[in-house]
Design a protein around this motif. Sequence first.
Motif, PDB file in Angstrom:
ATOM      1  N   ARG A  99      34.229  26.599  27.766  1.00 12.19           N
ATOM      2  CA  ARG A  99      35.791  26.700  27.240  1.00 12.19           C
ATOM      3  C   ARG A  99      35.636  25.293  25.829  1.00 12.19           C
ATOM      4  O   ARG A  99      34.003  24.482  25.965  1.00 12.19           O
TER       5      ARG A  99
ATOM      6  N   ALA B 241      37.287  22.520  23.793  1.00  6.27           N
ATOM      7  CA  ALA B 241      38.332  21.613  23.898  1.00  6.27           C
ATOM      8  C   ALA B 241      38.867  20.984  22.642  1.00  6.27           C
ATOM      9  O   ALA B 241      38.707  19.638  23.269  1.00  6.27           O
ATOM     10  N   PRO B 242      38.919  21.026  22.013  1.00  8.25           N
ATOM     11  CA  PRO B 242      39.317  19.878  20.899  1.00  8.25           C
ATOM     12  C   PRO B 242      40.269  19.380  20.492  1.00  8.25           C
ATOM     13  O   PRO B 242      41.541  19.796  21.608  1.00  8.25           O
ATOM     14  N   SER B 243      40.823  18.346  20.705  1.00  8.59           N
ATOM     15  CA  SER B 243      42.883  17.266  19.805  1.00  8.59           C
ATOM     16  C   SER B 243      42.574  18.036  18.842  1.00  8.59           C
ATOM     17  O   SER B 243      41.949  17.386  18.451  1.00  8.59           O
TER      18      SER B 243
ATOM     19  N   ARG C 201      40.155  25.129  23.904  1.00  9.54           N
ATOM     20  CA  ARG C 201      41.971  24.763  24.581  1.00  9.54           C
ATOM     21  C   ARG C 201      42.462  23.733  23.865  1.00  9.54           C
ATOM     22  O   ARG C 201      41.523  22.884  23.698  1.00  9.54           O
TER      23      ARG C 201
ATOM     24  N   ASP D 211      43.153  20.351  23.507  1.00  5.96           N
ATOM     25  CA  ASP D 211      44.177  19.133  23.832  1.00  5.96           C
ATOM     26  C   ASP D 211      45.101  18.196  23.082  1.00  5.96           C
ATOM     27  O   ASP D 211      44.739  17.140  22.379  1.00  5.96           O
TER      28      ASP D 211
ATOM     29  N   TYR E 230      43.743  12.108  28.794  1.00  8.06           N
ATOM     30  CA  TYR E 230      43.103  13.382  28.970  1.00  8.06           C
ATOM     31  C   TYR E 230      42.053  14.467  29.934  1.00  8.06           C
ATOM     32  O   TYR E 230      42.455  14.972  30.655  1.00  8.06           O
TER      33      TYR E 230
ATOM     34  N   SER F 104      42.641  17.930  31.983  1.00 10.65           N
ATOM     35  CA  SER F 104      40.988  18.862  31.592  1.00 10.65           C
ATOM     36  C   SER F 104      41.076  19.539  32.693  1.00 10.65           C
ATOM     37  O   SER F 104      40.227  20.552  32.843  1.00 10.65           O
TER      38      SER F 104
ATOM     39  N   ARG G  51      29.204  19.783  26.927  1.00 11.79           N
ATOM     40  CA  ARG G  51      30.066  19.043  25.759  1.00 11.79           C
ATOM     41  C   ARG G  51      29.206  18.145  25.296  1.00 11.79           C
ATOM     42  O   ARG G  51      27.825  18.062  25.794  1.00 11.79           O
TER      43      ARG G  51
ATOM     44  N   HIS H 249      30.895  11.938  26.974  1.00 15.71           N
ATOM     45  CA  HIS H 249      31.481  12.291  28.280  1.00 15.71           C
ATOM     46  C   HIS H 249      30.354  12.293  30.024  1.00 15.71           C
ATOM     47  O   HIS H 249      30.798  12.890  30.689  1.00 15.71           O
TER      48      HIS H 249
HETATM   49  N1  GLU Z   1      39.069  16.920  24.159  1.00 16.63           N
HETATM   50  C1  GLU Z   1      38.375  16.274  24.615  1.00 16.63           C
HETATM   51  C2  GLU Z   1      37.079  15.774  23.505  1.00 16.63           C
HETATM   52  O1  GLU Z   1      37.376  16.252  22.618  1.00 16.63           O
HETATM   53  C3  GLU Z   1      37.306  17.340  25.682  1.00 16.63           C
HETATM   54  C4  GLU Z   1      36.368  17.027  26.220  1.00 16.63           C
HETATM   55  C5  GLU Z   1      36.208  17.863  26.936  1.00 16.63           C
HETATM   56  O2  GLU Z   1      35.189  18.975  26.611  1.00 16.63           O
HETATM   57  O3  GLU Z   1      36.166  18.092  28.591  1.00 16.63           O
HETATM   58  O4  GLU Z   1      37.043  14.959  23.389  1.00 16.63           O
END
Ligand code: GLU
Length: 449
Positions: free
Chosen positions: A9, A11-13, A43, A45, A187, A191, A205, A209
């Motif tokens: 996935r 997962a951008p905000s 996804r 976020d 978050y 997630s 990612r 993280h």
């Molecule tokens: N929305 C998070 C971000 O952009 C996703 C992080 C992830 O991939 O778990 O950093």
Amino acid sequence: MTPLSPVVRFAPSPTGMIHIGNARTALLNWLFAVKSAGHFVLRYDDTDRERSREEYITAIAEDLGWLGIDPHVIVWQSRRTQLYDLAVARLKAEGRLYPCYETAEELERRRRLQLARGLPPIYDRAALALTAGDRARLEAEGRRPHWRFRLDGRQVTWLDMVRGEQSVDTSSLSDPILVREDGSYLYTLPSIVDDIDLGITHVIRGEDHVTNTGVQIEIFEVLAGRTPMFGHHNLIATTTGEALSKRLGSLSVRSLQHDGFEPMAVASLAVLIGSAEEIHPYPDMVSLAGHVDLARVSASTAKFDPHELDALNARLVHHLVYEQVEDRLAALGIADNEPFWLAVRDNLAKVGEAADWWKIVATDWTPAATVAAEADAAFWAVARASLPEEPWDAATWGAWTDALKAETGRKGKALFMPLRLALTGLDHGPELKRLLPLIGRRRTLARLP
Ligand code: GLU
């Protein structure tokens, strides 16, 4: 979807336009899916209602589409709160989520005290000692709790697809807040719940993280009894080493598109900088996927140099076939003209520059007066007189210049350069034998001094 195929996935905000660093994450996931016949989930976020914007959701989808990423599944976290509520109920029932009533100021005061005493500034778990009576009193005062996950506090290890064996000591971390006072989610929990619910097998990612992963693995284990694989790739910075920012719009995918770069040039560079692979502009995702290996991504920050993109783009453009550019040429007013494309593509750094050559080839203009001095009047007279009748083809240039050579005795640069300057106004460019039929007899005569 077979249970064995990988699911990844991105997962951008949706709080800004995606930049080249976000594109790297998206592409590494996409290419992993392409390579392993897996599925790619997009996804959003968007739990932060203040900062998430519909226009960014649309823009992210468009930018991914431009890059060549076509998600199999799209989900919005804002539409999935029921799932998060269920997970919260479970964590509470299992005694892993506890209410805390400290205000931000109280927490800050304690943090400063800890630092002053040389202690690590982690949450002291004072709220765990609250009795039911204490909580009732606080609630009666109008306080609302935020909720923290009670960490085991242990060495959490995983085999990272990029970084190899990794370890985070969760006893050195504060119990993370999963739910805010107003009931909204940070978050972390959404997630994890989504990764479990959507069957994500590999979380690829940015390395920002890595620390979160220790906490997340603990929560995954409580909620699902297992964890996905993790791969944390290095980040991209500007040539001067600054971090990229979605909010500042630095090196946005959109700006690179507007600057006329090819998506596969952008994708190739975004993926291959900071890896052990040679950087080459791959023409499509399948060939690029064959050259991406997470285990070969370097651990240090990669610097994105737009000049490198210029060079890659040019190399890619020189090989684009007509079908790949037909629509864009038509938009520039160059319709149905494959010979033109084949004549000029080797001289372009960007497809859009074809318009400059189109102007040279297909509009009426006269060369600067100085061009006449490139050869004597007799030469120009012979040039006019020996110009073949139409129809013209790729052999016309040879026939014309052979005749000119024979009659004037000029050869090599002395023969070709005056003609090139007269016909194009430039001392360099595509092969004249290809340009001449495109220019045509009428315009050629009008340009000869
Ligand atoms: N929305 C998070 C971000 O952009 C996703 C992080 C992830 O991939 O778990 O950093």
